[in-house]
Write a protein that holds these residues in place. Structure first.
Motif, PDB file in Angstrom:
ATOM      1  N   ALA A   3     111.348   9.865  13.991  1.00 26.44           N
ATOM      2  CA  ALA A   3     110.747  11.067  14.556  1.00 26.44           C
ATOM      3  C   ALA A   3     111.853  11.875  15.224  1.00 26.44           C
ATOM      4  N   LYS A   4     111.999  13.129  14.812  1.00 26.84           N
ATOM      5  CA  LYS A   4     113.048  13.988  15.360  1.00 26.84           C
ATOM      6  C   LYS A   4     112.533  14.734  16.580  1.00 26.84           C
ATOM      7  N   LEU A   5     113.295  14.653  17.668  1.00 26.65           N
ATOM      8  CA  LEU A   5     112.952  15.364  18.890  1.00 26.65           C
ATOM      9  C   LEU A   5     113.484  16.793  18.803  1.00 26.65           C
ATOM     10  N   PRO A   6     112.852  17.734  19.488  1.00 27.11           N
ATOM     11  CA  PRO A   6     113.204  19.152  19.314  1.00 27.11           C
ATOM     12  C   PRO A   6     114.511  19.584  19.956  1.00 27.11           C
ATOM     13  N   ASP A   7     114.935  18.917  21.017  1.00 24.77           N
ATOM     14  CA  ASP A   7     116.113  19.368  21.755  1.00 24.77           C
ATOM     15  C   ASP A   7     117.388  18.684  21.261  1.00 24.77           C
ATOM     16  N   TYR A   8     118.533  19.243  21.684  1.00 16.39           N
ATOM     17  CA  TYR A   8     119.835  18.704  21.315  1.00 16.39           C
ATOM     18  C   TYR A   8     120.576  18.224  22.557  1.00 16.39           C
ATOM     19  N   ILE A   9     121.528  17.334  22.330  1.00 22.48           N
ATOM     20  CA  ILE A   9     122.559  17.044  23.316  1.00 22.48           C
ATOM     21  C   ILE A   9     123.743  17.931  22.947  1.00 22.48           C
ATOM     22  N   LYS A  10     124.231  18.728  23.881  1.00 25.42           N
ATOM     23  CA  LYS A  10     125.314  19.652  23.591  1.00 25.42           C
ATOM     24  C   LYS A  10     126.590  19.192  24.282  1.00 25.42           C
ATOM     25  N   VAL A  11     127.648  19.062  23.488  1.00 25.13           N
ATOM     26  CA  VAL A  11     128.953  18.658  24.011  1.00 25.13           C
ATOM     27  C   VAL A  11     129.924  19.814  23.816  1.00 25.13           C
ATOM     28  N   GLY A  12     130.564  20.245  24.895  1.00 25.18           N
ATOM     29  CA  GLY A  12     131.458  21.388  24.797  1.00 25.18           C
ATOM     30  C   GLY A  12     130.684  22.651  24.460  1.00 25.18           C
ATOM     31  N   ARG A  13     131.301  23.525  23.686  1.00 25.65           N
ATOM     32  CA  ARG A  13     130.689  24.822  23.383  1.00 25.65           C
ATOM     33  C   ARG A  13     129.716  24.767  22.212  1.00 25.65           C
TER      34      ARG A  13
END
Length: 335
Positions: free
Chosen positions: A120-130
């Motif tokens: 199951a894919k969650l809607p948000d991301y983990i963002k690293v750097g730009r």
């Protein structure tokens, strides 16, 4: 040195063996689309004696598929309760259907169906750097061979290279397990608990990865961290500890060299948040198992990355990176 700059990034590990699921499908619909809507039954083992007498066991059982009659497990205890595929994952519909943006993506099976999975894919991301984004998934698996539980794991995947970054923090596991004798209420409670755990892990991992992206690490330190992360046994550990590098096996040295080459040359390692950073070193280990290492077959790759050697090495690398971020090069010394 092998140059990985032109390598094609391989697909997510569960895409290898799974079937893509239609948007907004329930877990039951996903099981049908993936061919997992089969029934499993449990029967007592039969002992055929030399005298010709047959004895039906009262404490040893086997499980099988009713459609193909494939044996899924033959050393099943009497307390083991068969949980059908649709039942195993139906409890998860309540949070997938009730949270905008969460959707089932892939479902599949290993072997003859003794292990099944759904993502199951969650809607948000983990963002690293730009601009380095990491997808977030919940990976669910259930077994019919008597050797495992229903498991829900939080599994981040770096989009750029499809590396699975599933690692547990010291204060929080990245998965929960549900017994095959568990009640529906317990399973439902566990599903909601996992969603809360994934929220916590997402926040913590984003902070950790962004910190690692600012920690510089020299090439010799990268090589050393990889050596420590890839230690296969106590014998290798002792040789590294006592400085007997010349006695290390060629297999181990070749593996370390492959990970190091990937760290230095892969396209996915050239981003500013990765190149020459601690985050890049962690990605080198996970990327090796996803994109470089050769496996006997796709199922072996799946098992290694999701809950085998690949995951173990990734966890070791995660722990080493955590210590390096705190203590610098001294974290790479063996006492």
């Amino acid at each position: 040195m092998t140059n990985y700059s032109n390598n094609i990034v391989k697909p997510k590990v569960w895409h290898i063996l799974g079937t893509s699921i239609a948007k907004n499908a329930t877990s039951a619909e996903a099981m049908i689309q993936a061919g997992l809507d089969f029934e499993v039954m449990k029967r007592p083992n039969l002992h055929i004696l030399p005298s010709g007498n047959n004895i039906i066991s009262d404490n040893s059982f086997y499980t099988f598929r009713t459609d193909t009659e494939a044996i899924l497990g033959d050393k099943i205890g009497k307390d083991y309760e068969v949980i059908q595929n649709t039942e195993a994952f139906s409890f998860f519909d309540s949070i997938v259907g009730g949270n905008g943006g969460i959707r089932y993506e892939t479902a599949g099976a290993l072997g003859y169906g003794e292990t099944i999975f759904i993502t199951a894919k969650l809607p948000d991301y983990i963002k690293v750097g730009r601009n380095d984004l990491i997808d977030q998934y919940l990976f669910l698996t259930s077994t019919h061979d008597g050797l495992g539980s229903i498991t829900i794991a939080f599994t981040p995947v770096r989009i750029w290279c499809s590396n699975t970054l599933n690692a547990a923090l010291n204060n929080c596991s990245n998965c929960i397990k549900i017994r095959h004798t568990a009640s529906a209420a317990e399973k439902l409670k566990s599903a909601h608990k996992m969603l809360g755990i994934s929220d916590q892990l997402s926040i913590e991992l984003e902070a950790i990865f962004n910190r690692w992206a600012r920690v510089r690490i020299t090439d010799p330190q990268v090589k050393r961290l990889i050596q420590l992360a890839m230690i296969p046994n106590k014998e290798t550990y002792e040789k590294l500890k006592t400085g007997k590098d010349e006695e290390l096996s060629s297999h181990y040295n070749n593996m370390v060299s492959s990970v190091f080459d990937y760290a230095m040359t892969a396209d996915s390692q050239q981003e500013s948040s990765v190149k020459g950073t601690l985050f890049g070193t962690y990605n080198a280990v996970t990327g090796y198992y996803q994109n470089v290492r050769n496996y006997r077959d796709d199922e072996s790759k799946f098992k290694s990355i999701m809950y085998g050697t690949g995951q173990d090495r990734a966890q070791t690398a995660f722990n080493l990176c955590t210590e390096f971020a705190k203590n610098g090069g001294s974290a790479l010394m063996l006492n």
